[in-house]
Enzyme design. Structure first.
Site, short mmCIF file in Angstrom:
data_model
loop_
_atom_site.label_atom_id
_atom_site.label_comp_id
_atom_site.label_asym_id
_atom_site.label_seq_id
_atom_site.Cartn_x
_atom_site.Cartn_y
_atom_site.Cartn_z
N GLU A 38 -2.76 -14.93 -5.58
CA GLU A 38 -2.53 -13.63 -6.20
C GLU A 38 -3.08 -12.52 -5.29
O GLU A 38 -4.18 -12.63 -4.77
CB GLU A 38 -3.23 -13.59 -7.56
CG GLU A 38 -3.08 -12.29 -8.32
CD GLU A 38 -3.88 -12.28 -9.62
OE1 GLU A 38 -3.51 -11.54 -10.53
OE2 GLU A 38 -4.90 -13.02 -9.71
N LYS A 105 3.58 -9.84 -13.53
CA LYS A 105 2.56 -10.47 -14.37
C LYS A 105 2.61 -9.92 -15.80
O LYS A 105 2.54 -8.71 -16.01
CB LYS A 105 1.19 -10.25 -13.75
CG LYS A 105 0.04 -10.98 -14.44
CD LYS A 105 -1.26 -10.69 -13.68
CE LYS A 105 -2.46 -11.40 -14.29
NZ LYS A 105 -3.70 -11.09 -13.54
N CYS A 139 -2.04 -16.09 -12.54
CA CYS A 139 -3.45 -16.09 -12.92
C CYS A 139 -3.68 -16.18 -14.43
O CYS A 139 -3.57 -17.26 -15.01
CB CYS A 139 -4.13 -14.87 -12.32
SG CYS A 139 -5.94 -15.05 -12.17
#
Length: 249
Positions: A38, A105, A139
Site C-alpha cells: 500500500e 480503498k 489494508c
C-alpha cells in the site's frame, strides 16, 4: 501463474528512491505478477497533501506501466493520488501492458483519520489476468469479511491485499489473511511493508495463502521478495471436494 511478493522498506515521501528500491528487488526475476505494498512509493500518508501525485503525472504509476510493458507482466500496488477535482484516493492499481485498472480503498482507516482526507471507493473490482480472477482490496479492508466475500460463490480465484500493517497488530494480519483464504476457498496474496516510519514499526509478514489456509510462501521481516505459483486447478479441486460456498449467506 508465478507471483512475486515485493516487501519494501519505504523511504517516506520519496518516490524516486522507492522506485529504485522496487527495481532492485525485482531485478533478475521473471514473474507474471509483481505485487507491491500500500502507498509503496511514498509511505502511508494520512494527509495526502504531503505526498499525493496527480494521477496523470505520477512517476510511480508511469514506472508500473513501464515495467509491465517491458517485462510483459502485471504490476499492482496502491498509490496516493489526486484527481482533477482535487479529490484524494488511496488507489490500488493493477497494471498490464494493455490496461490500467484500479480499486479505490473502501474501508478508510478512521482510527488514523484517513477518512477525513480521502474519498472512499464503493465498487468492488475484479481483474482477470492470464486466466486468474483477482479481487483487489487494501489494508483495513482485511478486517471486514463481508466486503471480501463479494459476489456469487466462486466469482474470483484470489484476493490481493496490499497494506501498511504495523507490527503492533501483526497477529491480526497473520490470522485474518488465513481466515479470508479459508472462508472464500481462494488464494490470498497479502503484501505488507517493513521498516520504521514516524515511530511506527512494520515487520512485513507478506505471504501467499492457498484455499485451505496453508501458507505457500512468506517473506522474512526485512526488505525482500518471495515467489510462488498459483494453480487454478487447486481451487477447482478444493471447491468441488468440499463445496462450502454453496451454503454461504
Amino acid at each position: 501463474m508465478k507471483i512475486s511478493v515485493v516487501q519494501l522498506d519505504i523511504d517516506w515521501g520519496n518516490p524516486r528512491e522507492n522506485i529504485r528500491r522496487a527495481e532492485a528487488l525485482i531485478d533478475g526475476q521473471d514473474a507474471d505478477l509483481y505485487v507491491l505494498p500500500e502507498m509503496w512509493s511514498t509511505g502511508y500518508a494520512v494527509d495526502p497533501k504531503e505526498v499525493a501525485e496527480s494521477e496523470k503525472a505520477s512517476s510511480a504509476l508511469q514506472w508500473m506501466q513501464h515495467i509491465a510493458a517491458e517485462r510483459a507482466c502485471a504490476v499492482c500496488g496502491s498509490l496516493a493520488v489526486v484527481d482533477e477535482s482535487l479529490h484524494y484516493f488511496n488507489r490500488h492499481y493493477f497494471v498490464t501492458g494493455e490496461s490500467v485498472k484500479f480499486y479505490d480503498k473502501h474501508h478508510l482507516f478512521s482510527f488514523a483519520h484517513e477518512d477525513k482526507n480521502y474519498q472512499a471507493g464503493n465498487d468492488h473490482v475484479i481483474v482477470e489476468y492470464k486466466g486468474v480472477r483477482f479481487l483487489l482490496l487494501t489494508c483495513y479492508d482485511l478486517r471486514f469479511p463481508l466486503w471480501s466475500r463479494y459476489g456469487h460463490a466462486g466469482e474470483y480465484d484470489a484476493i490481493i491485499y496490499v497494506a501498511n500493517w504495523p507490527e503492533a497488530r501483526q497477529d491480526a494480519w497473520d490470522t485474518l489473511l488465513r481466515a479470508r483464504a479459508i472462508e472464500n476457498q481462494c488464494y490470498v496474496i497479502g503484501v505488507n511493508r517493513v521498516g520504521v516510519e514516524r515511530k511506527t514499526t512494520f515487520t512485513g509478514g507478506s505471504a501467499v495463502i492457498d484455499p485451505t489456509g496453508r501458507i505457500l510462501v512468506s517473506c522474512e521481516s526485512r526488505a525482500g521478495s518471495c515467489q510462488t505459483l498459483l494453480d487454478i486447478d487447486v481451487i477447482r479441486e478444493v471447491r468441488q471436494r468440499f463445496p462450502v460456498l454453496n451454503d454461504r449467506d
